[in-house]
Write a protein that holds these residues in place. Structure first.
Motif, short mmCIF file in Angstrom:
data_model
loop_
_atom_site.label_atom_id
_atom_site.label_comp_id
_atom_site.label_asym_id
_atom_site.label_seq_id
_atom_site.Cartn_x
_atom_site.Cartn_y
_atom_site.Cartn_z
N GLY A 116 4.28 -3.36 6.57
CA GLY A 116 3.49 -4.55 6.21
C GLY A 116 2.85 -4.40 4.84
O GLY A 116 2.88 -5.31 4.01
N ILE A 117 2.28 -3.21 4.58
CA ILE A 117 1.60 -2.99 3.29
C ILE A 117 2.62 -3.07 2.15
O ILE A 117 2.40 -3.73 1.14
N ILE A 118 3.76 -2.41 2.36
CA ILE A 118 4.77 -2.39 1.27
C ILE A 118 5.35 -3.80 1.06
O ILE A 118 5.48 -4.26 -0.08
N GLU A 119 5.63 -4.50 2.15
CA GLU A 119 6.19 -5.85 2.00
C GLU A 119 5.20 -6.78 1.29
O GLU A 119 5.57 -7.56 0.42
N GLY A 120 3.92 -6.64 1.67
CA GLY A 120 2.87 -7.46 1.03
C GLY A 120 2.82 -7.19 -0.47
O GLY A 120 2.69 -8.10 -1.30
N SER A 121 2.97 -5.93 -0.82
CA SER A 121 2.91 -5.53 -2.22
C SER A 121 4.13 -6.07 -2.99
O SER A 121 4.01 -6.45 -4.16
N VAL A 122 5.29 -6.11 -2.33
CA VAL A 122 6.48 -6.69 -2.97
C VAL A 122 6.24 -8.18 -3.20
O VAL A 122 6.51 -8.71 -4.29
N ARG A 123 5.68 -8.85 -2.19
CA ARG A 123 5.43 -10.30 -2.32
C ARG A 123 4.50 -10.59 -3.50
O ARG A 123 4.65 -11.55 -4.21
N LEU A 124 3.51 -9.70 -3.70
CA LEU A 124 2.56 -9.91 -4.80
C LEU A 124 3.12 -9.46 -6.15
O LEU A 124 2.46 -9.55 -7.18
N GLY A 125 4.34 -8.93 -6.11
CA GLY A 125 4.98 -8.51 -7.37
C GLY A 125 4.47 -7.16 -7.86
O GLY A 125 4.72 -6.77 -8.99
N LYS A 126 3.73 -6.44 -6.99
CA LYS A 126 3.17 -5.16 -7.43
C LYS A 126 4.15 -4.00 -7.21
O LYS A 126 4.07 -2.99 -7.88
N THR A 127 5.01 -4.13 -6.22
CA THR A 127 6.00 -3.09 -5.96
C THR A 127 7.40 -3.69 -6.13
O THR A 127 7.70 -4.71 -5.50
N PRO A 128 8.23 -3.08 -6.99
CA PRO A 128 9.60 -3.61 -7.15
C PRO A 128 10.38 -3.46 -5.85
O PRO A 128 10.18 -2.49 -5.11
N MET A 129 11.26 -4.40 -5.59
CA MET A 129 12.07 -4.40 -4.36
C MET A 129 12.83 -3.08 -4.20
O MET A 129 12.90 -2.52 -3.10
N ALA A 130 13.37 -2.55 -5.32
CA ALA A 130 14.15 -1.31 -5.24
C ALA A 130 13.29 -0.16 -4.71
O ALA A 130 13.75 0.66 -3.92
N VAL A 131 12.02 -0.13 -5.16
CA VAL A 131 11.10 0.94 -4.70
C VAL A 131 10.85 0.78 -3.20
O VAL A 131 10.87 1.75 -2.43
N ALA A 132 10.65 -0.47 -2.76
CA ALA A 132 10.39 -0.72 -1.35
C ALA A 132 11.59 -0.32 -0.49
O ALA A 132 11.44 0.26 0.59
#
Ligand code: CAA
Length: 695
Positions: A339-355
């Motif tokens: 949930g934390i990582i997906e939320g961060s991807v949605r906010l553009g803070k974590t690149p999809m590749a990293v997730a």
């Protein structure tokens, strides 16, 4: 300072001022001369500006801001670039920031390596891009992008810069070759259209609306900070005033900000953040000890802290075994992490590749045996010494001899955890702050047995997971929570003496903290304080009753227990301090000054004791812990910096006053180091552990 060379008809001006090629005085002089030379040389038909080593210039030399200004100014030098009839190309790699980006904006063309970053981070040191940056960037990108970049200070990578038109082209490979090649391709093209000063701002007709939008945004997002407000004003001027008038406005605002106390404090915070990485401890320091390679890790406990820590490690590319005692807790933990990582991807803070990579690196398990080969274990179970000792003893027997065993404890003695193993040198504390994936502070703790190699390794891991790491010696509460202790205790006492939570909170919020102690308590849960108090009593063999006002001769607050017994545990139970009615106490309400002094001076006193005992080596360690652990406003520098601004004499006197009035609170016993430093008028640059023995 500037290496000059001619390649055919192209002059290359390579700024050479390691580590970041900042525009120090010598560089400005060197660049000025090199530009003159290239202009005069009739064989030279184009000019390339670039940086030697790791980066294009990363801005003005911040260390020079406290010294009298020496000519030539950056703007004066840069203006020559735009005026020349020979095309000038900025060939960018690394980080092109602040004055560096301004230099590039005076060039006729800008090209950048794909991995290069550009930005105006000045706002983070309390100023604005004062060498025409606020007037030039909007002429290239429009107001919206310029306002966003200049008020946030964020760096953007070359592809985004290309999209906004900040750079003209991206290149791969050698910087100088790319610069020369590009320069040759534009050698005989007309330049008028390439001079930003001749351009207008494309969305100038919406200047009022965009400026209003950003003004309300920065007032909300950067409450208390002066620079973002002036950034909005200066950028707006690019659209409402002619270029030269806009420059004057920028210069006026820059002078005002440079003189403000906020900028000095934020610059201090900038250098402190770097200073804390130069750690030292008995037997070693950042230069003598080398970190061990860490590839695989394990986190024990999938609660709030454990999952947050796992996210930090996963995002940085570490393999993480997440261990829980039963299937349900484990599944919940995995769900939280996702949930934390997906939320961060949605906010553009974590690149999809990293997730996506993180998902493959997470290894949930219920078997300790799976941890046998990991390089680093971080235990994050609840605060109970015997439980932690039991876990460490088990890990010691099971893990390979080189595995480092760390605890995320926020207060328990690392020595007592380490003695449960036969590898005390490889045991340390790694104290994360909640939420661990968000808060930037990592407090690393060494015991009397921890080796400098272990310290070097956890400091290195801290850096790799993007934390600001501070190294401290083990003691009750370590640096951050020990120093914060009096803050919370005094807040409770103030209530017992007639203040309201709102009054106390608002004093600290007016000082600049995002939340006062009671709102923070509601957020983190009021049961924590109660549990710490009872654990402490238990460890001293004392049974606390409902109306215990003392523990081992120390005043304690009965409110901790009252809140707990009434189920008022803060936000999580829907009621905490903020559903209390105003107590109709008979005691006089303390004035705001007293609230501020009792909360802050008590902590500052503790800070000097922390220095005195060598728990922290420098005041910077303390200040950075507050900035990144407790969101202390950077524009106040940190509590020790704040103490220095107020004056140690005054602080010492007031601490003595409170000590006389509150003899049962040992945190008011004045620090010996504080007294000596104030008597000897020692400048802050010389405060450090060990100073008192020299006085
Ligand atoms: N001036 C003086 N020293 C600087 C500096 C600067 N602009 N930027 C970095 N340094 C120093 C650091 O203090 C550090 O010194 P120590 O090793 O002695 O601690 C050293 O250079 C290396 O810096 P980092 O450890 O931060 O290295 P990094 O690789 O992690 O990051 C960086 C590099 C991204 C450039 C980072 O240093 C940074 O963000 N620097 C500040 C950039 C900045 O704020 N530029 C604007 C300056 S103000 C300006 O330009 C005003 C204007 O409009 C004219």
């Amino acid at each position: 300072m500037v290496d000059y060379s001619v390649h055919g008809q192209v002059a290359v001006l390579e700024v050479n001022n390691p580590p970041v090629n900042a525009f120090s005085h010598n560089v400005r002089v060197g660049l000025d001369r090199s530009i003159d030379k290239a202009i005069k040389d009739t064989n030279v038909k184009a000019i390339v500006i670039c940086g030697k080593g790791r980066t294009f210039p990363a801005g003005a030399d911040i260390r020079e801001f406290d010294q009298p200004h020496k000519e030539p100014s950056l703007t004066l030098v840069f203006e020559k670039l735009e005026k020349t009839t020979k095309p000038v190309v900025a060939a960018i790699h690394g980080t092109c920031l602040g004055g560096g980006l301004e230099c590039a904006l005076f060039c006729h063309y800008r090209i950048a390596q794909k991995t290069a970053r550009v930005g105006f981070p000045e706002v983070q040191i309390g100023i604005l891009p004062g060498a025409a940056g606020t007037q030039r960037l909007p002429r290239l990108t429009g107001l919206h992008v310029a306002m966003d970049m200049i008020t946030s200070g964020r760096h953007i990578f070359a592809p985004e810069a290309l999209k906004y038109g900040i750079i003209d082209e991206m290149f791969t490979g050698d910087v100088i070759n790319a610069g020369i090649k590009f320069a040759k391709s534009v050698m005989n093209k007309p330049l008028e259209d390439r001079c930003l000063m001749n351009k207008t701002v494309k969305d100038a007709d919406q200047a009022d609306q965009i400026a209003d939008e950003f003004m309300s945004l920065v007032k909300r997002k950067y409450k208390g900070f002066e620079a973002p407000i002036d950034c909005v004003k200066a950028v707006k001027a690019s659209a409402t005033l002619p270029y030269r008038e806009g420059l004057k406005m920028e210069s006026r605002l820059m002078q005002k900000l440079l003189l403000s106390g906020q900028s000095a404090a934020q610059r201090y915070a900038f250098f402190s953040e770097r200073a804390v990485s130069r750690w030292k401890m008995p037997g070693g320091n950042f230069q003598t000890a080398k970190p061990l390679p860490i590839k695989s890790t394990a986190v024990i406990g999938a609660g709030t802290m454990g999952t947050g820590i796992a996210v930090c490690l996963l995002n940085a590319g570490y393999q993480v075994y997440l261990l829980e005692q039963n299937q349900k807790f484990l599944e919940n933990g995995v769900k939280t992490i996702r949930g934390i990582i997906e939320g961060s991807v949605r906010l553009g803070k974590t690149p999809m590749a990293v997730a996506q990579k993180a998902a493959t690196l997470l290894k949930p398990t219920m078997k300790y045996e799976d941890l046998a080969d990991v390089d680093l274990v971080i235990e994050a179970v609840y605060e109970n010494l015997s439980l932690k000792r039991e876990i460490f003893s088990k890990l010691d027997k099971l893990c390979k001899p080189t595995t480092l065993l760390c605890s995320n404890t926020s207060s328990l003695d690392i020595d007592r955890i380490g003695t449960a193993t036969k590898r005390g040198d490889k045991v340390a504390g790694m104290h994360f702050f909640a939420p661990a994936y968000y808060m930037r502070l990592l407090e690393n703790i060494y015991s009397t047995q921890t080796s400098p190699t272990t310290a070097a390794t956890i400091m290195d891991v801290g850096r790799k997971i993007g934390k600001v790491s501070v190294l401290v010696k083990s003691c009750q509460g370590f640096l951050a929570n020990r120093m914060r202790g009096p803050f919370a205790v005094e807040a409770y006492f103030l209530l017992e003496e007639g203040s309201t939570p709102q009054e106390v909170d608002s004093v600290m919020e007016n000082l600049g903290m995002p939340m006062g102690p009671f709102k923070t308590g509601d957020l983190s849960g009021l049961d924590i304080g109660y549990k710490i108090q009872t654990e402490l009593a238990k460890s001293k063999g004392v049974e606390l009753s409902v109306d215990s006002k003392f523990l081992m001769g120390e005043r304690i607050s009965t409110l901790t227990r009252t809140m707990y017994d009434n189920g008022r545990l803060g936000r999580k139970t829907g009621k905490g301090w903020y559903r209390y009615e105003k107590p109709g106490g008979k005691l006089a309400t303390p004035d705001e000054e007293e609230i501020l002094e009792r909360l802050m001076y008590s902590c500052i006193n503790e800070g000097f004791k922390i220095l005195e005992e060598g728990v922290a080596a420098t005041p910077e360690d303390i200040d950075i812990s507050w900035i990144y652990g407790f969101s202390w406003p950077k524009y106040l520098g940190g509590p020790m910096y704040y103490a220095n601004r107020i004056g140690l004499d005054k602080i010492y006197q007031r601490i003595c006053y409170y000590h006389e009035n509150f003899p049962y609170s040992s945190h008011w016993i004045p620090s010996r180091l504080l007294l000596k430093l104030s008597e000897n008028k020692v400048p802050m640059s010389q405060w450090c552990s060990g100073t008192d023995s020299k006085l």
